[in-house]
Scaffold this motif. Structure first.
Motif, short mmCIF file in Angstrom:
data_model
loop_
_atom_site.label_atom_id
_atom_site.label_comp_id
_atom_site.label_asym_id
_atom_site.label_seq_id
_atom_site.Cartn_x
_atom_site.Cartn_y
_atom_site.Cartn_z
N VAL A 8 0.87 -1.18 0.00
CA VAL A 8 0.00 0.00 0.00
C VAL A 8 0.91 1.22 0.00
O VAL A 8 1.77 1.37 0.86
CB VAL A 8 -0.95 -0.01 1.22
CG1 VAL A 8 -1.72 1.31 1.31
CG2 VAL A 8 -1.90 -1.19 1.13
N VAL A 9 0.73 2.06 -1.00
CA VAL A 9 1.62 3.19 -1.23
C VAL A 9 0.84 4.50 -1.08
O VAL A 9 -0.26 4.64 -1.61
CB VAL A 9 2.24 3.11 -2.65
CG1 VAL A 9 3.23 4.25 -2.86
CG2 VAL A 9 2.91 1.76 -2.87
N THR A 10 1.41 5.44 -0.34
CA THR A 10 0.83 6.78 -0.19
C THR A 10 1.74 7.77 -0.88
O THR A 10 2.95 7.80 -0.59
CB THR A 10 0.70 7.14 1.31
OG1 THR A 10 -0.06 6.12 1.98
CG2 THR A 10 0.01 8.48 1.49
N ILE A 33 -3.64 7.18 -2.03
CA ILE A 33 -3.24 5.89 -1.44
C ILE A 33 -3.74 4.81 -2.39
O ILE A 33 -4.92 4.79 -2.76
CB ILE A 33 -3.86 5.69 -0.05
CG1 ILE A 33 -3.48 6.86 0.87
CG2 ILE A 33 -3.42 4.36 0.55
CD1 ILE A 33 -4.17 6.83 2.23
N TYR A 34 -2.84 3.94 -2.83
CA TYR A 34 -3.27 2.88 -3.75
C TYR A 34 -2.54 1.58 -3.42
O TYR A 34 -1.53 1.56 -2.73
CB TYR A 34 -3.02 3.30 -5.21
CG TYR A 34 -1.56 3.22 -5.61
CD1 TYR A 34 -1.07 2.10 -6.26
CD2 TYR A 34 -0.67 4.25 -5.31
CE1 TYR A 34 0.28 2.00 -6.60
CE2 TYR A 34 0.67 4.16 -5.65
CZ TYR A 34 1.13 3.03 -6.29
OH TYR A 34 2.46 2.93 -6.61
N HIS A 52 10.90 2.19 -5.52
CA HIS A 52 11.17 3.37 -4.70
C HIS A 52 10.70 3.12 -3.26
O HIS A 52 10.04 2.14 -2.96
CB HIS A 52 10.48 4.60 -5.30
CG HIS A 52 11.20 5.12 -6.50
ND1 HIS A 52 12.33 5.90 -6.43
CD2 HIS A 52 10.97 4.93 -7.83
CE1 HIS A 52 12.75 6.18 -7.64
NE2 HIS A 52 11.95 5.60 -8.51
N ARG A 53 11.04 4.06 -2.38
CA ARG A 53 10.68 3.92 -0.97
C ARG A 53 10.23 5.27 -0.42
O ARG A 53 10.38 6.30 -1.09
CB ARG A 53 11.84 3.36 -0.17
CG ARG A 53 13.09 4.22 -0.19
CD ARG A 53 14.25 3.52 0.51
NE ARG A 53 14.78 2.44 -0.32
CZ ARG A 53 15.03 1.21 0.12
NH1 ARG A 53 14.83 0.90 1.38
NH2 ARG A 53 15.50 0.29 -0.67
N LEU A 137 5.25 9.09 0.23
CA LEU A 137 5.10 9.41 1.65
C LEU A 137 5.20 8.18 2.54
O LEU A 137 5.74 8.24 3.64
CB LEU A 137 3.75 10.11 1.88
CG LEU A 137 3.52 11.41 1.11
CD1 LEU A 137 2.12 11.92 1.38
CD2 LEU A 137 4.56 12.45 1.48
N ASP A 138 4.64 7.05 2.05
CA ASP A 138 4.59 5.87 2.91
C ASP A 138 4.46 4.61 2.06
O ASP A 138 3.84 4.65 1.00
CB ASP A 138 3.38 5.98 3.86
CG ASP A 138 3.35 4.86 4.90
OD1 ASP A 138 4.35 4.67 5.60
OD2 ASP A 138 2.33 4.15 4.96
N VAL A 139 5.05 3.52 2.52
CA VAL A 139 4.91 2.21 1.90
C VAL A 139 4.69 1.21 3.02
O VAL A 139 5.43 1.19 4.00
CB VAL A 139 6.19 1.81 1.10
CG1 VAL A 139 5.98 0.47 0.40
CG2 VAL A 139 6.57 2.89 0.10
N ARG A 140 3.65 0.39 2.90
CA ARG A 140 3.39 -0.63 3.93
C ARG A 140 2.84 -1.89 3.27
O ARG A 140 2.41 -1.87 2.12
CB ARG A 140 2.40 -0.11 4.98
CG ARG A 140 1.00 0.13 4.47
CD ARG A 140 0.01 0.33 5.62
NE ARG A 140 -1.30 0.74 5.18
CZ ARG A 140 -2.26 -0.07 4.72
NH1 ARG A 140 -2.04 -1.37 4.60
NH2 ARG A 140 -3.44 0.40 4.36
#
Length: 160
Positions: A8-10, A33-34, A52-53, A137-140
């Protein structure tokens, strides 16, 4: 954590056209967010973000074939004015959602002559090279439920 399938990427993004005109931006609004690898965003952008991160800035120029496709003349139709719910509200540039064989799509009124209304069923960004300026912004990891459904749930990844 790097961006790969089922993450899940923001992102924050700004989208400009070939002339540098701003088309869309999440900056100052809600970030996008996708779920990566599940067709939540256009293919060219998904490919550019892979690997990317969080914290990375990515600038990418995406041709139409990796974005919203080429502009298709067959998707321009002439419709009778009386077929619209609010015919007196129509003007060039009016956009509305309509059902097609492929599902719902956004149509744009591009010409009005008497009782004939010409509508364009192409995506408004079809045929355009899209320039994205993205900050990750975020990766989870996605939850099992998100993977089962193929999209992100709620702001924090779960339904309230």
């Amino acid at each position: 954590m790097i961006i790969s399938k089922d993450k899940v990427v923001t992102i924050d993004y700004s989208l400009t056209d070939e002339e540098g005109e701003l088309i869309d931006s999440s900056v100052g609004e809600e970030p996008l967010i996708y779920l990566h690898g599940h067709h939540g965003i256009i293919p060219g952008l998904e490919q550019a973000l892979a690997g990317h991160r969080a914290g990375d800035k990515v600038e990418v120029s995406i041709p139409p074939e990796e974005g919203y496709g080429d502009w298709d003349e067959d998707l321009v139709e002439v419709v009778a004015r009386e077929d619209f719910d609010d015919p007196e509200e129509l003007e060039i540039g009016t956009q509305f959602e309509t059902e097609t064989d492929e599902g719902a799509c956004l149509a744009t009124v591009i010409d009005i002559e008497g009782e004939d209304v010409t509508v364009d069923l192409n995506h408004p960004l079809a045929g355009m090279t899209l320039n994205f300026d993205v900050t990750v912004l975020d990766v989870r990891d996605a939850t099992a439920e998100e993977l089962a459904h193929g999209h992100v749930h709620g702001e924090h990844g779960h339904e309230h």
